[in-house]
Design a protein around this motif. Structure first.
Motif, mmCIF file in Angstrom:
data_model
loop_
_atom_site.group_PDB
_atom_site.id
_atom_site.type_symbol
_atom_site.label_atom_id
_atom_site.label_comp_id
_atom_site.label_asym_id
_atom_site.label_seq_id
_atom_site.Cartn_x
_atom_site.Cartn_y
_atom_site.Cartn_z
ATOM 1 N N GLN A 127 2.015 -54.029 -75.335
ATOM 2 C CA GLN A 127 1.491 -53.872 -76.273
ATOM 3 C C GLN A 127 0.301 -54.336 -76.925
ATOM 4 O OE1 GLN A 127 4.350 -53.724 -79.649
ATOM 5 N NE2 GLN A 127 2.909 -52.554 -81.058
ATOM 6 N N LEU A 138 -1.850 -48.873 -72.402
ATOM 7 C CA LEU A 138 -1.301 -47.610 -72.842
ATOM 8 C C LEU A 138 -0.801 -46.988 -71.676
ATOM 9 C CD1 LEU A 138 -4.036 -46.796 -75.355
ATOM 10 C CD2 LEU A 138 -1.974 -47.562 -75.822
ATOM 11 N N TYR A 190 1.221 -43.259 -70.807
ATOM 12 C CA TYR A 190 1.964 -41.982 -71.168
ATOM 13 C C TYR A 190 2.303 -41.104 -69.885
ATOM 14 C CZ TYR A 190 -0.091 -42.951 -76.000
ATOM 15 O OH TYR A 190 -0.436 -43.317 -77.069
ATOM 16 N N ASP A 203 5.216 -41.353 -74.800
ATOM 17 C CA ASP A 203 4.793 -42.941 -74.672
ATOM 18 C C ASP A 203 6.059 -43.613 -73.912
ATOM 19 O OD1 ASP A 203 4.831 -45.798 -75.411
ATOM 20 O OD2 ASP A 203 3.672 -45.146 -76.965
ATOM 21 N N LEU A 233 -5.893 -39.093 -77.095
ATOM 22 C CA LEU A 233 -5.860 -40.234 -76.273
ATOM 23 C C LEU A 233 -7.211 -40.826 -76.648
ATOM 24 C CD1 LEU A 233 -4.465 -38.602 -73.026
ATOM 25 C CD2 LEU A 233 -3.578 -40.271 -74.110
ATOM 26 N N GLN A 274 -8.540 -41.269 -79.458
ATOM 27 C CA GLN A 274 -8.381 -41.985 -80.547
ATOM 28 C C GLN A 274 -7.505 -43.450 -80.381
ATOM 29 O OE1 GLN A 274 -6.016 -39.697 -83.459
ATOM 30 N NE2 GLN A 274 -6.746 -40.948 -84.953
ATOM 31 N N GLU A 275 -6.609 -43.067 -79.651
ATOM 32 C CA GLU A 275 -5.551 -44.276 -79.040
ATOM 33 C C GLU A 275 -6.405 -45.310 -78.542
ATOM 34 O OE1 GLU A 275 -2.008 -44.504 -79.541
ATOM 35 O OE2 GLU A 275 -2.792 -43.227 -81.168
ATOM 36 N N HIS A 290 -8.612 -47.242 -80.904
ATOM 37 C CA HIS A 290 -7.918 -47.829 -81.800
ATOM 38 C C HIS A 290 -7.606 -49.286 -81.094
ATOM 39 C CE1 HIS A 290 -4.802 -49.209 -84.786
ATOM 40 N NE2 HIS A 290 -3.979 -49.523 -83.686
ATOM 41 N N LYS A 291 -7.269 -49.060 -79.886
ATOM 42 C CA LYS A 291 -6.880 -50.426 -78.812
ATOM 43 C C LYS A 291 -8.036 -51.268 -78.842
ATOM 44 C CE LYS A 291 -2.487 -50.752 -77.631
ATOM 45 N NZ LYS A 291 -1.704 -51.946 -78.033
#
Length: 81
Positions: free
Chosen positions: A4, A9, A11, A31, A50, A52-53, A56-57
Motif C-alpha cells: 500500500q 496497485l 486489480y 482490488d 485507473l 485517477q488512482e 493519487h498514488k
C-alpha cells in the motif's frame, strides 16, 4: 513488504459484452488487496478511474518524499521537530 505504501496497485480486470446496449463492454475491477469490487458501464469509465488512482498514488509519493526530505534536513541540522 507493505504494498500500500510502496506505490503499488493491483486489480483483477473483468470485461464482458452486453448486446442489449449496442454491443457495449462492461467492466469490473477488483482490488487485489481489499477485494473491493467496482463496476463500470464502459471501458472509458474504468480507464478514467485507473488514471485517477495512479495520479493519487503519484501525489502520495510526492508528498511522502517532501515530508521525508524535510525531516531528513532537520535531523542533519540537529533541529527538533
Amino acid at each position: 513488504m507493505d504494498s500500500q505504501n510502496e506505490g503499488y496497485l493491483a486489480y483483477l480486470l473483468r470485461l464482458w459484452r452486453v448486446r442489449e446496449t449496442r454491443d457495449r463492454w462492461r467492466v469490473s475491477l477488483e482490488d487485489a488487496r481489499t477485494r473491493e469490487l467496482r463496476g463500470f458501464a464502459s471501458l472509458e469509465e474504468a480507464i478514467a478511474f485507473l488514471q485517477q488512482e495512479v495520479t493519487h498514488k503519484e501525489n502520495e509519493g510526492t508528498e511522502a518524499d517532501r515530508v521525508t526530505g524535510q525531516q531528513g534536513d532537520k535531523a542533519t541540522r540537529g533541529e527538533a521537530d
